[in-house]
Enzyme design. Structure first.
Site, mmCIF file in Angstrom:
data_model
loop_
_atom_site.group_PDB
_atom_site.id
_atom_site.type_symbol
_atom_site.label_atom_id
_atom_site.label_comp_id
_atom_site.label_asym_id
_atom_site.label_seq_id
_atom_site.Cartn_x
_atom_site.Cartn_y
_atom_site.Cartn_z
ATOM 1 N N PRO A 2 46.315 37.287 -65.348
ATOM 2 C CA PRO A 2 47.555 38.386 -64.165
ATOM 3 C C PRO A 2 47.771 37.663 -62.972
ATOM 4 C CG PRO A 2 44.306 38.239 -64.085
ATOM 5 C CD PRO A 2 44.624 37.259 -65.362
ATOM 6 N N GLU A 3 48.897 38.434 -63.232
ATOM 7 C CA GLU A 3 49.849 37.379 -61.832
ATOM 8 C C GLU A 3 50.456 39.233 -61.002
ATOM 9 O OE1 GLU A 3 53.725 35.793 -63.538
ATOM 10 O OE2 GLU A 3 52.232 35.223 -65.408
#
Length: 286
Positions: A2-3
DNA sequence: ACACGCTCCTGAACGC
DNA sequence: TGCGTTCAGGAGCGTG
């Protein structure tokens, strides 16, 4: 992994489901994730209501009626899901935190945080300003705080590769390996370029590069958001859906494959910057 | 102030 | 088939 876009998609998924819900109980199935859970975590949040779900950089912030905020970082493999378990009381191996909620829409007794590699962590904070995890973060890339001028100032003293500097959350908050690679490709910047080389005052060519980079960062994040994020191995949206942006990577994971820029005959290469893979086209990223 | 390397962790992929 | 090795990487932390 996850960014910013993936965390924002999770936020958007969670917010309508749990805003207004009451935390009846919290079950911690181990004493820590990456760090220990806060002392008295379950006791402190039980009985409070969730009044909002915010995001700062790659952090989720659950605002509570008590005034405190649950800080949640997903690390590499953290995810939330909002399903009732198949059998009550039965959870999967990596389900570490169980929020027992009432007043959700639709009703579900459990919000489950799962994280196989436990690079994620949670904390309970009084406000954003005094939080050690948040206070040194750079500007949000989708806010109007991001500008070529801002980047020029922050790059000016940095001799290290721009790839590394863009991953530094104090410089700009929320980018990770994938979107940095993609943004550098779109702006035609070689990831090994010393950041300060792009910050030369009164250099029109470098100034244009910074404008390109600024635009590319915004573009790639917006496109990823519209596609529901990127699902590689672990990331899932709150109700289990995959994202689709991974099908549109121009460089990430494409070592040895042809450059997708029209009329470029280059081949994507992989290099290592601060122990992370960088993917780039040596022909058009100069 | 900045740069760099180490550390945490598990599962997938790979080599013999 | 099976076991050992390598790799993925966010970000705090210690060192120079």
């Amino acid at each position: 992994m996850p960014e910013l876009p993936e965390v924002e998609i999770v936020r958007r998924g969670l917010s309508p489901l749990i805003t207004g819900a009451r935390i009846d109980n919290l079950i911690l199935r181990r004493k820590n994730l990456r760090f220990d859970f806060p002392v008295g975590f379950a006791k402190k949040i039980s009985g409070t209501h969730i009044t909002g779900v915010l995001r700062r950089a790659k952090y989720l912030l659950f605002e509570l009626s008590s005034g405190q905020i649950i800080l949640s970082h997903l690390g590499m493999t953290g995810n939330y899901r909002f399903f009732a378990p198949v059998k009550p009381g039965h959870f999967e191996k990596h389900d570490h935190v169980i929020f027992e909620l009432s007043g959700t829409n639709p009703p579900s007794p459990f919000l489950i945080y799962s994280d196989p590699r436990r690079f994620g962590f949670m904390d309970l904070i009084d406000n954003q300003e005094d939080c050690a995890f948040l206070k040194h973060l750079g500007p949000e890339p989708l806010s109007n705080q991001l500008s070529a001028q801002m980047l020029r100032e922050r790059f000016a003293t940095r001799r290290g590769p721009i790839k590394t500097v863009l991953l530094d959350q104090r410089v700009i908050a929320g980018l990770g390996n994938i979107y940095v690679c993609e943004a550098l490709f779109r702006s035609g910047i070689n990831p090994s370029t010393p950041a300060k080389n792009l910050a030369v005052p009164n250099d029109c060519a470098q100034s244009d590069k910074l404008e390109d980079l600024t635009r590319s960062i915004r573009e790639v994040l917006h496109e990823a958001l519209e596609a529901g994020g990127s699902t590689l191995k672990d990331y899932r949206q709150v109700e289990g859906q995959s994202g689709y942006f991974q099908h549109r990577f121009a460089v990430y994971g494409r070592e040895g494959e042809p450059c997708l820029r029209p009329a470029c005959a280059g081949q994507i290469e992989r290099a290592i910057h601060s122990a992370r893979s960088s993917f780039f086209c040596p022909t058009c990223q100069t």
